[in-house]
Write an enzyme that holds these catalytic residues in place. Structure first.
Site, PDB file in Angstrom:
ATOM      1  N   ARG A   7       0.880  -1.186   0.000  1.00 46.63           N
ATOM      2  CA  ARG A   7       0.000   0.000   0.000  1.00 46.63           C
ATOM      3  C   ARG A   7       0.911   1.227   0.000  1.00 46.63           C
ATOM      4  O   ARG A   7       1.718   1.412   0.905  1.00 46.63           O
ATOM      5  CB  ARG A   7      -0.902   0.007   1.235  1.00 46.63           C
ATOM      6  CG  ARG A   7      -1.565   1.356   1.457  1.00 46.63           C
ATOM      7  CD  ARG A   7      -2.658   1.342   2.483  1.00 46.63           C
ATOM      8  NE  ARG A   7      -3.837   0.675   1.984  1.00 46.63           N
ATOM      9  CZ  ARG A   7      -5.043   0.775   2.555  1.00 46.63           C
ATOM     10  NH1 ARG A   7      -5.213   1.506   3.624  1.00 46.63           N
ATOM     11  NH2 ARG A   7      -6.076   0.147   2.042  1.00 46.63           N
ATOM     12  N   HIS A  36      -7.444   0.862  -6.264  1.00 44.10           N
ATOM     13  CA  HIS A  36      -7.658  -0.001  -5.092  1.00 44.10           C
ATOM     14  C   HIS A  36      -8.375  -1.267  -5.582  1.00 44.10           C
ATOM     15  O   HIS A  36      -9.560  -1.479  -5.321  1.00 44.10           O
ATOM     16  CB  HIS A  36      -8.492   0.752  -4.051  1.00 44.10           C
ATOM     17  CG  HIS A  36      -8.442   0.159  -2.676  1.00 44.10           C
ATOM     18  ND1 HIS A  36      -7.728  -0.983  -2.383  1.00 44.10           N
ATOM     19  CD2 HIS A  36      -9.016   0.559  -1.503  1.00 44.10           C
ATOM     20  CE1 HIS A  36      -7.869  -1.253  -1.094  1.00 44.10           C
ATOM     21  NE2 HIS A  36      -8.643  -0.338  -0.539  1.00 44.10           N
ATOM     22  N   GLN A  62     -10.374  -3.713  -3.235  1.00 41.47           N
ATOM     23  CA  GLN A  62     -11.640  -3.151  -2.768  1.00 41.47           C
ATOM     24  C   GLN A  62     -12.739  -3.328  -3.815  1.00 41.47           C
ATOM     25  O   GLN A  62     -13.821  -3.843  -3.522  1.00 41.47           O
ATOM     26  CB  GLN A  62     -11.454  -1.647  -2.459  1.00 41.47           C
ATOM     27  CG  GLN A  62     -12.715  -0.986  -1.947  1.00 41.47           C
ATOM     28  CD  GLN A  62     -13.107  -1.496  -0.577  1.00 41.47           C
ATOM     29  OE1 GLN A  62     -12.290  -1.500   0.334  1.00 41.47           O
ATOM     30  NE2 GLN A  62     -14.341  -1.950  -0.418  1.00 41.47           N
ATOM     31  N   ASP A  99     -17.382   7.404  -1.256  1.00 42.24           N
ATOM     32  CA  ASP A  99     -16.110   7.240  -0.533  1.00 42.24           C
ATOM     33  C   ASP A  99     -15.747   8.616   0.027  1.00 42.24           C
ATOM     34  O   ASP A  99     -16.362   9.635  -0.336  1.00 42.24           O
ATOM     35  CB  ASP A  99     -15.025   6.712  -1.498  1.00 42.24           C
ATOM     36  CG  ASP A  99     -13.686   6.447  -0.804  1.00 42.24           C
ATOM     37  OD1 ASP A  99     -13.663   6.349   0.438  1.00 42.24           O
ATOM     38  OD2 ASP A  99     -12.656   6.359  -1.507  1.00 42.24           O
ATOM     39  N   CYS A 118     -16.561   2.025   0.811  1.00 39.50           N
ATOM     40  CA  CYS A 118     -15.424   1.123   1.058  1.00 39.50           C
ATOM     41  C   CYS A 118     -14.943   1.188   2.505  1.00 39.50           C
ATOM     42  O   CYS A 118     -14.268   0.277   2.964  1.00 39.50           O
ATOM     43  CB  CYS A 118     -14.280   1.472   0.114  1.00 39.50           C
ATOM     44  SG  CYS A 118     -13.700   3.163   0.307  1.00 39.50           S
ATOM     45  N   ARG A 121     -13.971  -8.376   1.950  1.00 37.79           N
ATOM     46  CA  ARG A 121     -12.549  -8.184   1.664  1.00 37.79           C
ATOM     47  C   ARG A 121     -11.785  -9.464   2.030  1.00 37.79           C
ATOM     48  O   ARG A 121     -10.884  -9.897   1.315  1.00 37.79           O
ATOM     49  CB  ARG A 121     -11.974  -7.005   2.486  1.00 37.79           C
ATOM     50  CG  ARG A 121     -12.497  -5.632   2.090  1.00 37.79           C
ATOM     51  CD  ARG A 121     -11.971  -5.154   0.770  1.00 37.79           C
ATOM     52  NE  ARG A 121     -10.515  -5.099   0.712  1.00 37.79           N
ATOM     53  CZ  ARG A 121      -9.770  -4.083   1.149  1.00 37.79           C
ATOM     54  NH1 ARG A 121     -10.335  -3.024   1.683  1.00 37.79           N
ATOM     55  NH2 ARG A 121      -8.453  -4.101   1.032  1.00 37.79           N
TER      56      ARG A 121
HETATM   57  N1   CP Z   1     -11.224   0.037   2.602  1.00 34.98           N
HETATM   58  C1   CP Z   1      -9.950  -0.063   3.020  1.00 34.98           C
HETATM   59  O1   CP Z   1      -9.018  -0.339   2.245  1.00 34.98           O
HETATM   60  O2   CP Z   1      -9.786   0.158   4.354  1.00 34.98           O
HETATM   61  P1   CP Z   1      -8.417   0.332   5.138  1.00 34.98           P
HETATM   62  O3   CP Z   1      -7.819   1.661   4.704  1.00 34.98           O
HETATM   63  O4   CP Z   1      -8.807   0.324   6.576  1.00 34.98           O
HETATM   64  O5   CP Z   1      -7.498  -0.787   4.783  1.00 34.98           O
HETATM   65  N1  NVA Z   2     -10.036   6.805  -1.160  1.00 39.73           N
HETATM   66  C1  NVA Z   2      -9.634   6.383   0.158  1.00 39.73           C
HETATM   67  C2  NVA Z   2      -9.816   4.920   0.314  1.00 39.73           C
HETATM   68  C3  NVA Z   2      -9.424   4.364   1.641  1.00 39.73           C
HETATM   69  C4  NVA Z   2      -9.614   2.887   1.739  1.00 39.73           C
HETATM   70  C5  NVA Z   2      -8.187   6.784   0.392  1.00 39.73           C
HETATM   71  O1  NVA Z   2      -7.362   6.583  -0.505  1.00 39.73           O
HETATM   72  O2  NVA Z   2      -7.884   7.286   1.473  1.00 39.73           O
END
Ligand code: CP
Ligand code: NVA
Length: 303
Positions: free
Chosen positions: A103, A130, A133, A222, A262, A290
């Site tokens: 990530r 993502h 997700q 989101d 999400c 997930r």
């Molecule tokens: N939706 C998601 O990826 O959540 P986190 O940021 O908690 O991993």
């Molecule tokens: N769009 C959000 C998703 C988090 C899971 C971010 O990137 O922070």
């Protein structure tokens, strides 16, 4: 040859549907408490440059349930934080673990990691995408036996990483998507081009959220301020205000429309608590899925 999961565009429709079937199989085993350990002795290295609750937990628990183990590594604790390159880091990971989940901010970093490693690399979120997700979200609908080809799927809010991956998934699965967002916050233009090329679903941009959600089957939102965009938070709160998913907006959608997010949510910003905790919300089901969907990815890439 090793396989990576960097973007949904890397998968075919059949591969996605196979992942859904496998997720269901793994879910059923888990619900019946049947041990299943195809990844015995395997290790997943997880590299995080941003915070996480769901991604970290679901990958870690998923590996454990499949008989393997996962190691959490924050970039701050690695030599990466002191200037070791991502390529060298990828080579080192390849000597110790069997797959990498990363990530980070820049999608290019995930690509470099995949190119320099001899083991599968999974994109656990970048500024651009993502994939885990969006795949889990479409699995959630598939599992509910919703006919993906006939639904009106409306994404309301920022054209961000989650939105981009939803568009790629929709393009593969034949879902028509309406995106409703303020000007200047469109989904990534290259991603929209790729989605159009894949071509099984249509994308329409409708700036007016009230018009966008008319007759919607799914209303997805989101956060307005994604990780890394915090300096723009105040401005975004103002610009996105008309795009809040609240009861007034939801009333325009179909009576039985489902609400998706999400998570994490900023209650009172992009979604109200009434809607998020209401009977049409399936946000926690998405979060659970997930686990099942990513276990299917791990089994596919690692066994
Ligand atoms: N939706 C998601 O990826 O959540 P986190 O940021 O908690 O991993
Ligand atoms: N769009 C959000 C998703 C988090 C899971 C971010 O990137 O922070």
């Amino acid at each position: 040859m090793k396989k990576d999961l960097l973007s949904i565009a890397d998968l075919s429709k059949d591969e996605i549907l196979h992942l859904f079937e496998l997720s269901d199989y793994l879910r059923n085993l888990l619900k019946r408490r049947r041990p299943y350990h195809p990844l015995g002795g395997k290790t997943l290295g997880m590299l995080f440059r941003k915070p996480s609750t769901r991604t970290r937990l679901s990958f870690e628990v998923g590996m454990h349930q499949l008989g393997g183990c996962a190691i959490f590594l924050s970039s701050q604790d690695l030599q990466l934080g002191r200037g070791e390159t991502i390529e060298d880091t990828g080579k080192i990971f390849s000597r110790y673990v069997d797959a990498i989940m990363i990530r980070t901010f820049d999608q290019e970093e995930v690509v470099k990691m995949a190119q320099s490693s001899s083991i599968p690399v999974i994109n656990g979120l970048t500024d651009l995408l993502h994939p885990c997700q969006a795949l889990s979200d479409y699995y959630t609908l598939w599992k509910r036996k919703i006919d993906l080809q006939t639904i009106k799927f409306v994404y309301v809010g920022d054209g961000n990483n989650v939105c981009n991956s939803l568009l790629l998934g929709a393009a593969q699965l034949g879902i028509d998507v309406v995106v409703s967002n303020p000007k200047g916050y469109d989904p990534n233009s290259k991603i929209m081009e790729i989605a159009k090329k894949i071509g099984n679903g249509k994308i329409v941009i409708q700036r007016d959220p009230l018009k966008a959600v008319q007759e919607a089957d799914i209303v997805y939102t989101d956060v307005w301020t994604s990780m890394g965009k915090e300096p723009e938070k105040k401005m975004r709160q103002r610009i996105f205000q008309p795009y809040q998913v609240n009861e007034n907006l939801l009333r325009r959608a179909k009576k039985d429309a489902l609400v998706m997010h999400c998570l994490p949510a900023h209650r009172g910003e992009e979604i109200t608590s009434e809607v998020m905790d209401g009977s049409q919300s399936i946000v926690f089901e998405q979060a659970e899925n997930r686990l099942h969907l990513q276990k299917a990815i791990l089994v596919e890439l690692l066994s």
